[in-house]
Write a protein that holds these residues in place. Structure first.
Motif, PDB file in Angstrom:
ATOM      1  N   ILE A 109       0.828  -1.205   0.000  1.00  0.00           N
ATOM      2  CA  ILE A 109       0.000   0.000   0.000  1.00  0.00           C
ATOM      3  C   ILE A 109       0.864   1.257   0.000  1.00  0.00           C
ATOM      4  O   ILE A 109       0.636   2.195  -0.759  1.00  0.00           O
ATOM      5  CB  ILE A 109      -0.946  -0.023   1.213  1.00  0.00           C
TER       6      ILE A 109
ATOM      7  N   ILE B 240      -4.943  -4.278  -3.188  1.00  0.00           N
ATOM      8  CA  ILE B 240      -6.077  -3.357  -3.322  1.00  0.00           C
ATOM      9  C   ILE B 240      -6.251  -2.682  -1.962  1.00  0.00           C
ATOM     10  O   ILE B 240      -6.800  -3.275  -1.030  1.00  0.00           O
ATOM     11  CB  ILE B 240      -7.354  -4.101  -3.737  1.00  0.00           C
ATOM     12  N   PRO B 241      -5.765  -1.431  -1.805  1.00  0.00           N
ATOM     13  CA  PRO B 241      -5.733  -0.795  -0.489  1.00  0.00           C
ATOM     14  C   PRO B 241      -7.067  -0.794   0.246  1.00  0.00           C
ATOM     15  O   PRO B 241      -7.098  -0.985   1.467  1.00  0.00           O
ATOM     16  CB  PRO B 241      -5.259   0.635  -0.804  1.00  0.00           C
ATOM     17  N   SER B 242      -8.166  -0.615  -0.465  1.00  0.00           N
ATOM     18  CA  SER B 242      -9.468  -0.527   0.199  1.00  0.00           C
ATOM     19  C   SER B 242      -9.877  -1.833   0.860  1.00  0.00           C
ATOM     20  O   SER B 242     -10.763  -1.851   1.720  1.00  0.00           O
ATOM     21  CB  SER B 242     -10.540  -0.106  -0.804  1.00  0.00           C
ATOM     22  N   GLU B 243      -9.235  -2.924   0.483  1.00  0.00           N
ATOM     23  CA  GLU B 243      -9.605  -4.230   1.030  1.00  0.00           C
ATOM     24  C   GLU B 243      -8.734  -4.672   2.195  1.00  0.00           C
ATOM     25  O   GLU B 243      -8.921  -5.751   2.748  1.00  0.00           O
ATOM     26  CB  GLU B 243      -9.534  -5.290  -0.076  1.00  0.00           C
TER      27      GLU B 243
ATOM     28  N   TYR C 227      -3.738  -3.349   8.830  1.00  0.00           N
ATOM     29  CA  TYR C 227      -3.086  -2.212   9.469  1.00  0.00           C
ATOM     30  C   TYR C 227      -2.593  -2.589  10.861  1.00  0.00           C
ATOM     31  O   TYR C 227      -3.322  -3.130  11.681  1.00  0.00           O
ATOM     32  CB  TYR C 227      -4.037  -1.028   9.584  1.00  0.00           C
TER      33      TYR C 227
ATOM     34  N   PRO D 176      -7.990  -3.003   5.421  1.00  0.00           N
ATOM     35  CA  PRO D 176      -7.951  -2.360   6.743  1.00  0.00           C
ATOM     36  C   PRO D 176      -7.508  -3.315   7.835  1.00  0.00           C
ATOM     37  O   PRO D 176      -6.899  -2.914   8.822  1.00  0.00           O
ATOM     38  CB  PRO D 176      -9.405  -1.907   6.958  1.00  0.00           C
TER      39      PRO D 176
END
Length: 197
Positions: free
Chosen positions: A131, A177-180, A185, A182
């Protein structure tokens, strides 16, 4: 602790670098019996440990290597293309945004139950690095039995091509895919080491 390094930042911590390369020898040469080289100090490294390489690492409280993996931009240098062209015919492998994952290693000093915990953190670190560094896809080679292991770690790759010679050896890809992600993190990852990447 999750850390991100290049060869220059690792060379500034010679003990950590030596730990990693010695653990790689123990895993790949001693345990898995790969036909690869080690130096007189019992360290395993190759031509892909160079200025293009980046390392995702899990480091213990005393600064010891507990696990690591190596990533490189396929447009710079690519082990799959260099050494496995007879086995695989990947399309668009060396396009910008594609990176290769190699030398996934955990330390033999870990207790048995801790190997999966460290491996899980490395997979999360792989996602974070992707990311932060605008990686589109990671490519790597693994045996089919490893797909179940990666699934347990929380981010299984997609198997996209079996080897022409050994159908159990697969080329795989992780799509970043950054949106997938969380769930990948880690609020306490090592920001200073992340900048070093």
């Amino acid at each position: 602790m999750l850390q991100f390094h290049n060869l220059e930042s690792l060379s500034a911590n010679q003990s950590l670098l030596d730990n990693m390369l010695q653990d790689r020898r123990r895993q790949f040469i001693e345990r898995l019996k790969w036909d690869i080289q080690q130096d007189k100090n019992g360290r395993e490294y190759d031509e892909y440990d160079n200025e293009h390489a980046r390392y995702v690492m899990w480091v213990g409280e005393q600064g010891e290597h507990l696990g690591s993996l190596r990533v490189s931009q396929t447009s710079k240098q690519c082990m799959i293309e260099d050494h496995f062209a007879a086995d695989f015919c990947p399309k668009n492998l060396t396009e910008t945004g594609n990176w290769e994952v190699t030398r996934f290693c955990t330390s033999p000093i870990l207790a048995r139950k801790s190997h999966s915990k460290v491996s899980s953190q490395l997979i999360k670190g792989l996602g974070l690095f992707g990311i932060d560094c605008n990686v589109m896809n990671y490519f790597g080679l693994c045996y089919s039995s490893m797909l179940r292991v990666y699934a347990r770690l929380g981010w299984p790759p997609n198997a996209i091509q079996p080897s022409c010679k050994d159908k159990n050896l697969l080329m795989t890809t992780w799509n970043v895919i950054p949106s997938e992600f969380p769930k990948l993190y880690l609020p306490h990852h090592h920001e200073e080491s992340l900048r070093a990447a």
